[in-house]
Scaffold this active site. Structure first.
Site: not given
Ligand code: NAP
Ligand code: GDP
Length: 316
Positions: A10, A138, A165, A167, A189, A272
């Site tokens: 990733g 998930y 982590p 968000n 947006k 929400d």
């Molecule tokens: P992201 O930006 O969507 O990146 C996902 C990565 O996973 C990309 O490099 C993607 O490759 C790769 N991937 C997806 N499916 C795959 C597959 N089948 N085979 C190989 N590679 C694959 O996600 P991120 O936000 O950086 O998340 C990274 C980690 O943090 C995840 O485990 C997620 O659950 C965790 N996490 C994220 C958040 C958040 O708010 N974003 C919060 C808590 C935990 P491609 O680019 O080639 O698609």
């Molecule tokens: P979560 O933290 O796992 O629930 O995921 P999100 O990062 O998608 O956050 C969702 C929260 O943000 C909810 O309360 C939504 O109603 C609110 N929200 C407000 N505007 C947006 C938007 O443009 N995109 C997303 N994804 N959520 C939004």
């Protein structure tokens, strides 16, 4: 020659790109970093995953690859989230075992915690009850990483651990409105509202609360976990409980960073999701009492500037 080969699955996503930047800044001569995406191997396939490990022979792995999305993508595709992430996680951890990886750090999330719980949530409570219904696929798949880490440790003495982590947001996020998380969604947006002179719509009531972490702060903490953290059980990587903000407050910071002067409205017909998932970062603070998080306003401003500068190539 580098004695450590660190494979980052990733490696092209939001968190992967931040780790790549920090790894360059903190470069060490004994470390070789390899950042891979789905183009290098589809980790849902066991054969492709083993071939990737055969090619790079990693000594260490940061496992980030996952099917990832915000509330609205999770609501629509719970089954796909479960199946995809179960396959990816099983293949990666099995390959780590097969290739005798010294340490693997995987990524959980605070949204996998029990829905009905006491607050703040800590690392001991992951399996204490069903997750919120909006993202059960998930959540259950992610929880199984902790189960596998325990199993690989007890049965094979492997050092596989995980971080939790809150968000995350930052450069290279997914700014797509249907797929992405709230901060990149709001940033995209407001950008469009400003350009088209239209009201900016916040989805939901704006009252849910979240602890946000800047991807570059998370990356610095990931480096520490890889190099120093010795436990198998997970560690929450989060700002403090006092730094939790409402969605409305986060939206106001995005408005300010964009210098948007138009109308702001709430669309309360939209979900929400979870009201809050307040996490306690006491365990992290015991290890790193002096770690400084980037102030959220500054982090949002940097992300907005990055989005505007990279508008043509950003995921959206
Ligand atoms: P992201 O930006 O969507 O990146 C996902 C990565 O996973 C990309 O490099 C993607 O490759 C790769 N991937 C997806 N499916 C795959 C597959 N089948 N085979 C190989 N590679 C694959 O996600 P991120 O936000 O950086 O998340 C990274 C980690 O943090 C995840 O485990 C997620 O659950 C965790 N996490 C994220 C958040 C958040 O708010 N974003 C919060 C808590 C935990 P491609 O680019 O080639 O698609
Ligand atoms: P979560 O933290 O796992 O629930 O995921 P999100 O990062 O998608 O956050 C969702 C929260 O943000 C909810 O309360 C939504 O109603 C609110 N929200 C407000 N505007 C947006 C938007 O443009 N995109 C997303 N994804 N959520 C939004």
């Amino acid at each position: 020659m580098a004695s450590k080969v660190i494979l980052v699955t990733g490696g092209t996503g939001l968190v992967g790109k931040a780790i790549e930047k920090v790894a360059k800044e903190e470069a060490r001569s004994d470390e070789k970093w390899v950042f891979v995406s789905s183009k290098d191997a589809n980790l849902e396939s066991e054969a492709d995953t083993l071939a990737l490990f055969e090619k790079h022979k990693p000594t260490h792995v940061i496992h980030l690859a996952a099917m990832v999305g915000g509330l609205f993508r999770n609501l629509a595709y719970n089954l796909d989230f479960f199946r995809s992430n179960m396959k990816i996680n099983d293949n990666v951890l099995y390959s780590c075992y097969k290739y005798k990886v010294e340490k693997c750090v995987s990524c959980l999330s605070t949204c996998i915690f029990p829905d009905k719980t006491t607050y703040p949530i800590d690392e001991t409570m992951i399996h204490n009850g069903p997750p919120h219904d909006s993202n059960f696929g998930y959540s259950y798949a992610k929880r199984m990483i902790d189960v596998m880490n325990k199993g690989y440790n007890i049965q094979h003495n492997c050092k596989f651990t995980s971080v939790i982590p809150t968000n995350v947001f930052g450069p290279y996020d997914n700014f797509n409105l249907e797929e992405g998380h709230v901060i990149p969604g709001l940033i995209n947006k407001v950008y469009c509202s400003k350009k088209e002179n239209k009201p900016f719509v916040i989805w939901g009531t704006g009252s849910p609360r979240r602890q946000f972490i800047y991807s570059l702060d998370l990356a610095r903490l990931f480096m520490w976990v890889l190099r120093e953290y010795d436990e198998i059980s997970p560690i929450i990587l989060s700002v403090g409980e006092e730094d939790e903000v409402s969605i409305k407050e986060a939206a106001e910071m995005v408005v300010e960073a964009h210098e948007f002067k138009g109308e702001v409205v709430l669309d309360t017909s939209k979900s929400d999701g979870q009201f809050k998932k307040t996490a306690n970062n006491g365990k992290l603070r015991k290890y790193l009492p002096d770690f400084q998080f980037t102030p959220i306003k500054q982090a949002i401003k940097e992300t907005v500037d990055w989005f505007i500068e990279n508008y043509d190539t950003a995921r959206k």
